[in-house]
Design a protein around this motif. Structure first.
Motif, PDB file in Angstrom:
ATOM      1  N   ASN A   1       8.584  15.915  -1.975  1.00 20.83           N
ATOM      2  CA  ASN A   1       7.210  16.264  -1.672  1.00 20.83           C
ATOM      3  C   ASN A   1       6.340  15.020  -1.475  1.00 20.83           C
ATOM      4  N   PRO A   2       5.874  14.757  -0.233  1.00 20.54           N
ATOM      5  CA  PRO A   2       5.020  13.582  -0.008  1.00 20.54           C
ATOM      6  C   PRO A   2       3.609  13.758  -0.563  1.00 20.54           C
ATOM      7  N   CYS A   3       3.307  14.921  -1.116  1.00 27.76           N
ATOM      8  CA  CYS A   3       1.967  15.170  -1.647  1.00 27.76           C
ATOM      9  C   CYS A   3       1.663  14.333  -2.884  1.00 27.76           C
ATOM     10  N   THR A   4       2.661  13.720  -3.464  1.00 34.14           N
ATOM     11  CA  THR A   4       2.454  12.853  -4.629  1.00 34.14           C
ATOM     12  C   THR A   4       2.239  11.398  -4.216  1.00 34.14           C
ATOM     13  N   TRP A   5       2.329  11.104  -2.937  1.00 33.57           N
ATOM     14  CA  TRP A   5       2.194   9.738  -2.443  1.00 33.57           C
ATOM     15  C   TRP A   5       0.713   9.357  -2.344  1.00 33.57           C
ATOM     16  N   PHE A   6       0.410   8.084  -2.611  1.00 32.99           N
ATOM     17  CA  PHE A   6      -0.943   7.586  -2.416  1.00 32.99           C
ATOM     18  C   PHE A   6      -1.296   7.615  -0.934  1.00 32.99           C
ATOM     19  N   HIS A   7      -2.551   7.850  -0.629  1.00 29.41           N
ATOM     20  CA  HIS A   7      -3.102   7.858   0.738  1.00 29.41           C
ATOM     21  C   HIS A   7      -2.676   9.088   1.532  1.00 29.41           C
ATOM     22  N   VAL A   8      -2.094  10.090   0.861  1.00 30.15           N
ATOM     23  CA  VAL A   8      -1.685  11.342   1.505  1.00 30.15           C
ATOM     24  C   VAL A   8      -2.349  12.483   0.742  1.00 30.15           C
ATOM     25  N   THR A   9      -2.976  13.403   1.472  1.00 29.28           N
ATOM     26  CA  THR A   9      -3.597  14.580   0.870  1.00 29.28           C
ATOM     27  C   THR A   9      -2.922  15.817   1.440  1.00 29.28           C
ATOM     28  N   CYS A  10      -2.676  16.798   0.587  1.00 30.36           N
ATOM     29  CA  CYS A  10      -2.022  18.035   1.004  1.00 30.36           C
ATOM     30  C   CYS A  10      -2.918  19.236   0.728  1.00 30.36           C
ATOM     31  N   ASN A  11      -2.591  20.353   1.377  1.00 22.30           N
ATOM     32  CA  ASN A  11      -3.306  21.600   1.130  1.00 22.30           C
ATOM     33  C   ASN A  11      -2.606  22.374   0.014  1.00 22.30           C
ATOM     34  N   GLY A  12      -3.032  23.592  -0.249  1.00 22.55           N
ATOM     35  CA  GLY A  12      -2.468  24.412  -1.312  1.00 22.55           C
ATOM     36  C   GLY A  12      -1.023  24.803  -1.099  1.00 22.55           C
ATOM     37  N   GLU A  13      -0.553  24.698   0.138  1.00 23.30           N
ATOM     38  CA  GLU A  13       0.849  25.018   0.455  1.00 23.30           C
ATOM     39  C   GLU A  13       1.727  23.770   0.474  1.00 23.30           C
ATOM     40  N   ASN A  14       1.230  22.668  -0.082  1.00 18.82           N
ATOM     41  CA  ASN A  14       1.969  21.401  -0.118  1.00 18.82           C
ATOM     42  C   ASN A  14       2.330  20.885   1.263  1.00 18.82           C
ATOM     43  N   SER A  15       1.415  21.044   2.192  1.00 19.51           N
ATOM     44  CA  SER A  15       1.607  20.513   3.538  1.00 19.51           C
ATOM     45  C   SER A  15       0.571  19.408   3.765  1.00 19.51           C
ATOM     46  N   VAL A  16       0.982  18.327   4.395  1.00 19.31           N
ATOM     47  CA  VAL A  16       0.116  17.158   4.591  1.00 19.31           C
ATOM     48  C   VAL A  16      -1.029  17.499   5.544  1.00 19.31           C
ATOM     49  N   VAL A  17      -2.271  17.272   5.077  1.00 21.00           N
ATOM     50  CA  VAL A  17      -3.443  17.507   5.908  1.00 21.00           C
ATOM     51  C   VAL A  17      -4.229  16.225   6.175  1.00 21.00           C
ATOM     52  N   ARG A  18      -3.927  15.168   5.437  1.00 19.89           N
ATOM     53  CA  ARG A  18      -4.701  13.932   5.616  1.00 19.89           C
ATOM     54  C   ARG A  18      -3.841  12.717   5.302  1.00 19.89           C
TER      55      ARG A  18
ATOM     56  N   VAL B   1       0.830  -1.199   0.000  1.00 21.62           N
ATOM     57  CA  VAL B   1       0.000   0.000   0.000  1.00 21.62           C
ATOM     58  C   VAL B   1       0.870   1.257   0.000  1.00 21.62           C
ATOM     59  N   LEU B   2       2.044   1.161   0.600  1.00 20.71           N
ATOM     60  CA  LEU B   2       2.931   2.318   0.733  1.00 20.71           C
ATOM     61  C   LEU B   2       4.018   2.344  -0.338  1.00 20.71           C
ATOM     62  N   GLN B   3       3.830   1.637  -1.419  1.00 19.49           N
ATOM     63  CA  GLN B   3       4.878   1.534  -2.433  1.00 19.49           C
ATOM     64  C   GLN B   3       5.219   2.875  -3.079  1.00 19.49           C
ATOM     65  N   SER B   4       4.296   3.825  -3.094  1.00 23.84           N
ATOM     66  CA  SER B   4       4.580   5.134  -3.686  1.00 23.84           C
ATOM     67  C   SER B   4       5.300   6.073  -2.717  1.00 23.84           C
ATOM     68  N   TRP B   5       5.497   5.647  -1.481  1.00 23.05           N
ATOM     69  CA  TRP B   5       6.141   6.483  -0.482  1.00 23.05           C
ATOM     70  C   TRP B   5       7.664   6.381  -0.625  1.00 23.05           C
ATOM     71  N   TYR B   6       8.210   7.128  -1.544  1.00 27.18           N
ATOM     72  CA  TYR B   6       9.651   7.125  -1.795  1.00 27.18           C
ATOM     73  C   TYR B   6      10.317   8.206  -0.951  1.00 27.18           C
ATOM     74  N   PRO B   7      11.245   7.854  -0.071  1.00 20.85           N
ATOM     75  CA  PRO B   7      11.889   8.863   0.778  1.00 20.85           C
ATOM     76  C   PRO B   7      12.744   9.846  -0.007  1.00 20.85           C
ATOM     77  N   THR B   8      13.097   9.510  -1.240  1.00 22.02           N
ATOM     78  CA  THR B   8      13.928  10.412  -2.041  1.00 22.02           C
ATOM     79  C   THR B   8      13.117  11.545  -2.666  1.00 22.02           C
TER      80      THR B   8
END
Length: 197
Positions: free
Chosen positions: A50-67, A40-47
């Motif tokens: 920006n984690p906003c491109t990861w599945f199961h993560v939602t960000c706001n307009g400032e590219n900060s994780v909100v969900r 499920v976390l295969q898109s979570w690349y530490p390199t």
């Protein structure tokens, strides 16, 4: 003047990149601490900065994780204190997995959190009193775990002085009883603490 504007732009990008990177580091700490048989976390690349491109993560307009939505993801492991670094997080949904161990007290740093979904895991130990810092919290679901001790008074105060609408602590090993109070001016909170027969 043009040089000064360029310096400001570069400075702003560095600050945004640093924030995204620290949030990515926090989420990566969770990833390396769990067993993920379904990838499920295969898109979570530490390199990735920006984690906003990861599945199961939602960000706001400032590219900060909100969900963070990882409900029913078949994850096993422990929750990491680094989750408390997600300063703008509003929804932490980790229900219906096999997380074990204690709830990190650092989750009390998530002061913008609206929903905390930790139900139906294998969490144990006491409910951290630091969760009483979550004044914006509307829904706290801790049911279906192995939590013990009493509900901290700081958490109960969220009923009176916070926005808490649901506190579900049923099916745990908690001691004590919370009595309902129907007094004008208090938030209307549903408290579920009974154990299923």
């Amino acid at each position: 003047m043009r040089f000064f504007g360029m310096v400001l732009l570069v400075g702003a990008l560095v600050i945004i990149g640093a924030e995204c990177n620290s949030e990515g580091d926090a989420l990566n700490a969770l990833k390396v601490n769990v067993i993920d048989p379904n990838n499920v976390l295969q898109s979570w690349y530490p390199t990735l900065i920006n984690p906003c491109t990861w599945f199961h993560v939602t960000c706001n307009g400032e590219n900060s994780v909100v969900r963070v939505d990882l409900g029913a993801a078949n994850l096993t492991g422990t929750l990491v204190p680094e989750l408390g670094m997600l300063a703008n997080l509003q929804y932490l949904q980790l229900e219906n997995n096999s997380f074990s161990g204690a709830i990190p007290s650092q989750l009390g740093n998530l002061t913008r959190l609206l929903s905390l979904g930790l139900e139906n895991n294998k969490l144990s130990g006491p409910i951290p009193s630091s969760l009483g810092n979550l004044k914006s919290l509307r829904w706290m679901r801790l049911n279906g775990n192995k939590l013990s001790g009493k509900i901290p008074i700081t958490v109960l105060k969220l009923i009176y002085w916070g926005n808490l609408q649901l506190l579900n602590v049923s099916d745990n090993k908690l001691a004590g009883t919370v009595h309902r109070a129907n007094q004008t001016g208090f938030a209307i909170t549903t408290i579920v603490q009974d154990v299923k027969a």
